[in-house]
Write an enzyme that holds these catalytic residues in place. Structure first.
Site, PDB file in Angstrom:
ATOM      1  N   VAL A  21     -35.248  57.788  27.140  1.00  0.00           N
ATOM      2  CA  VAL A  21     -36.585  57.744  27.736  1.00  0.00           C
ATOM      3  C   VAL A  21     -36.897  56.393  28.347  1.00  0.00           C
ATOM      4  CG1 VAL A  21     -37.629  59.597  26.387  1.00  0.00           C
ATOM      5  CG2 VAL A  21     -37.617  57.285  25.464  1.00  0.00           C
ATOM      6  N   GLY A  24     -33.946  49.031  28.950  1.00  0.00           N
ATOM      7  CA  GLY A  24     -34.217  47.650  29.313  1.00  0.00           C
ATOM      8  C   GLY A  24     -32.912  46.888  29.303  1.00  0.00           C
ATOM      9  N   VAL A  29     -34.040  53.217  24.788  1.00  0.00           N
ATOM     10  CA  VAL A  29     -34.850  54.001  23.868  1.00  0.00           C
ATOM     11  C   VAL A  29     -34.589  55.479  24.112  1.00  0.00           C
ATOM     12  CG1 VAL A  29     -37.171  54.621  23.115  1.00  0.00           C
ATOM     13  CG2 VAL A  29     -36.637  52.252  23.652  1.00  0.00           C
ATOM     14  N   ASP A 137     -48.335  39.190  19.829  1.00  0.00           N
ATOM     15  CA  ASP A 137     -48.157  39.811  21.142  1.00  0.00           C
ATOM     16  C   ASP A 137     -49.029  41.052  21.281  1.00  0.00           C
ATOM     17  OD1 ASP A 137     -47.262  39.983  23.712  1.00  0.00           O
ATOM     18  OD2 ASP A 137     -45.347  40.935  23.222  1.00  0.00           O
TER      19      ASP A 137
END
EC number: 2.7.11.23
Lengths: 368, 348
Positions: A21, A24, A29, A137
């Site tokens: 899905v 990077g 993922v 973050d």
């Protein structure tokens, strides 16, 4: 085969990868499921072989903290296993994130909806802080939303334990638009208050439906903050001019929040402004926020399953959270945090700028 | 971070203490008997397996081998715990790195045996991993370049195995943290301030450090160990402090403290080098030949692994052939030594 390897293989067999899905630089993922129950999961495969220093810091942080933190409003790490040179994190499957919801123009937010998201965010964050974990973050696309509407804090790749008093931490954390002024001024000693600032920015973003403080550079970020909230005085924030990277960025008057958040109740603005207090020690804590009158006043928070939902769920969630990694070419102890550039396509940036321009800041910042 | 940080959150009895929600509390505490049992079982299984392998390598040769006993294994590990301390001093790592690495090493040998994995190597990996999990990372290059006869692969080859053996549970609660908490709190006693010099604290800390050479952390909580350490130095003030905490009601605390104190004084000593050397000599003869590079068993195992990998590659190739590009397949570019794109979907 060794017992430990065997156990790892058994763990691996418990989970099935169905489809990719997202991808990077450092991770892929997959949507997957638990073989025995069919339960949907997300499997984040981190390609460790690429790192010359072995398991990388963001993977280690994520595993370390998610192994310990179990809470309704924190993403659940279900399992960890390795395969060849990869580390696989099995996470609960979550449909969308708050950024997608904020951007979905088809959705209308009621004040009760915003209150619900805020309550869940503060609850998850209070739990992290109670466990001495700073997230570092927080931003809308790290607040994931389950299919039943429950919000969960995710991406602990930059998280760390509170340092002891007198020990330095890096100030290169938190995505710029959500970064508090003390970090922009280079403070190396900070607290859970940094996360609260981010939550304040998210709170404002939920009301405005665009990022509240979208600075274009670190310097511009300070200017953007001061334009929106007024330049801090020595009285408001004692000692801030002594911070390592302090630079004067101009004098801006303090505009009334009400001018921008025209529809917000007094309680709402009170909580928001307490999240955005300059002096970190005076900023509200997650625990105090949970008992703030805002959460007890009408309208009551929307039940999670009744919250607005994205129509296009999890189609192309960008993988920015796994992109950055700590550079470890430093010779001694100490972390160089990853670059925190928020990755937007040029179109997106343009789009946001034009929205931001439409918001007339000049009205209440005559000094700019 | 004090001893019982959850107390101020909710006085309700039902609420879990933070420590009780930790993986350490849930997965890494044992009784003394249980530890003995685990080590005996691991040792027995390893001896049986290695005996078979030695026999296949050279029939009849295993009867003269003196395998290590569980106690031998513990002794050897203990020596390498002291080496962690030395390396940490050299790298000037904070206390937390050392304590964490020691815990990792001990936990590792509750899943593995010294005869398969020599602590000399595991120790290096455990320490490197601990430097990262405690947020004190250094580059692998500067790590290995300062340790004689060590190359990157000595550290990285075992990283996954160590992480797996730890169940990927990296967070560790330490007694030295608890000691600091008690030390601060003890200063609230009205008449205790005179005796509380830095030397006293250091003496207590040294007892905590000695406890790392024992099984204490696998049996007791960090705060129990810290309390025992400080009561070795300040018996009166400690019992006064305990009284104010109304911990006396929890019967058995005194017994627990006595147990820990006895452990520290009898087992918290650096092992005698001669006896360890003897164990290490025997280990050379009884370690798992599969793990000895170049031995027949090692080569056999490698061959088997190769064959499985080859089979997998072939299968994949066949799958690939079905969807061949009629204009020829694009040239594959290798980006580095290892092609990471290669393993996107074949490891399910």
């Amino acid at each position: 085969m060794d017992a430990v390897e065997k156990a790892n293989t058994e763990r691996q067999r418990r989970w099935v990868k169905d489809k990719k899905v997202g991808e990077g630089t450092y991770a892929v993922v997959y949507q997957g499921r638990e073989a025995s129950t069919g339960r949907k999961v997300a499997i984040k495969k981190i390609k460790v072989g690429q790192f010359k220093d072995g398991l990388d810091m963001s993977a280690i942080r994520e595993v370390k903290y998610l192994r310990e933190l179990k809470h309704e409003n924190v993403i659940e790490l279900l399992d960890v296993f390795s395969s060849k040179t990869n580390l696989n994190l099995v996470l609960e499957f979550l449909d969308s994130d708050l950024e997608m919801i904020v951007k979905d123009r088809a959705l209308v937010f009621l004040p009760a909806d915003i209150k619900s998201w805020m309550a869940m965010t503060f609850r998850g964050l209070e739990f992290c802080h109670r466990n001495f974990v700073l997230h570092r973050d927080l931003k809308p696309n790290n607040l994931l939303i389950a299919s039943n509407g429950v919000l969960k804090i995710a991406d602990f790749g930059l998280a760390r334990d509170y340092a002891d008093p007198g020990y330095k931490m890096t100030c290169q954390v938190i995505t710029r638009w959500y970064r508090p002024p003390e970090l922009l001024f280079g403070s190396r000693y900070y607290s859970s208050a940094v996360d609260i600032w981010s939550v304040g920015c998210i709170f404002a973003e939920l009301m405005l439906r665009i990022p509240y403080l979208p600075g274009e550079s670190d310097m511009d970020q300070l200017k953007t903050i001061f334009r929106a909230l007024g330049t801090p005085t020595e009285e408001e924030w004692p000692g801030h001019t002594k911070l390592p990277d302090y630079v004067p960025v101009g004098q801006f008057p303090k505009p009334a929040m009400r001018d921008l958040f025209t529809a917000a109740s007094a309680d709402t603005l009170n909580l928001l402004s307490k999240c955005l207090i300059y002096e970190p020690r005076k900023r509200i804590t997650a625990r105090e926020a949970l008992t703030h009158p805002y959460f007890f006043a009408l309208p009551y928070p929307t039940f999670p399953s009744k919250l607005p939902k994205c129509s296009n769920q999890f189609s192309a969630r960008p993988l920015e959270e796994v992109d950055g990694n700590v550079e470890m070419n430093a010779s001694g102890p100490g972390v160089k945090a990853r670059s925190l550039k928020r990755k937007l396509t040029p179109d997106e940036v343009e789009d946001r700028r034009s929205i931001a321009r439409r918001l007339d800041f000049s009205k209440h910042t005559p000094g700019s | 971070m004090s001893v019982a940080p959850a107390n101020d959150i909710a006085p309700s009895n039902k609420k879990l203490l933070l420590y009780e929600a930790s993986t350490q509390f849930k997965n890494w505490r044992y009784s003394g008997e249980r530890l003995v049992h685990i080590r005996a079982t691991l040792n027995k299984a390893a001896v049986a397996a290695i005996r078979v392998k030695i026999e296949t390598d050279e029939p009849g040769s295993s009867k003269d081998v003196f395998f290590l006993t569980p106690d031998d294994e513990v002794l050897l590990v203990k020596l390498y715990i002291t080496k962690i301390g030395q390396l940490c001093g050299f790298f000037r790592f904070p206390e937390e790195v050392e304590a964490t690495a020691v815990t990792y090493l001990k936990r590792f040998y509750l899943q593995n045996t010294v005869m398969d994995w020599h602590p000399k190597n595991v120790m290096l990996t455990a320490l490197f991993l601990a430097s990262k999990t405690t947020n004190n990372p250094i580059s692998l290059e500067s790590y290995t370049s300062h340790i004689p006869k060590t190359v990157a692969s000595d550290v990285l080859d075992l990283e996954f195995l160590v992480a797996q053996s730890l169940g990927f549970e990296f967070a560790v609660w330490h007694a030295h943290r608890a000691l600091w908490g008690i030390w601060l709190d003890i200063q609230n006693l009205s008449d205790s301030m005179q005796g509380l010099t830095p030397e006293v604290y250091d003496a207590a800390l040294n007892h905590v450090r000695a406890s790392r050479l024992t099984d204490a952390e696998l049996i007791y909580t960090p705060s129990q160990i810290a309390l025992a350490a400080i009561s070795l130095v300040l018996p009166d003030i400690t019992s006064q402090w305990v009284a104010t905490k109304q911990l006396n009601g929890s019967s058995g605390l005194a017994n627990v403290l006595d147990d820990i104190k006895a452990m520290i004084s009898t087992h918290g000593l650096t092992p005698d080098v001669e006896s360890v050397r003897e164990v290490d000599r025997r280990l050379k003869l009884c370690k798992n030949p599969e793990k000895v590079v170049g031995s027949r068993a090692y080569l056999t195992r490698k061959r088997e692994e190769e064959m499985i990998a080859e089979e997998k590659r072939n299968k994949k190739l066949q799958k690939g052939n079905v969807e061949q590009d009629p204009f020829g397949n694009p040239l594959r570019q290798r980006k580095g030594l290892v092609d990471y794109d290669d393993d996107d979907d074949d490891d399910d």
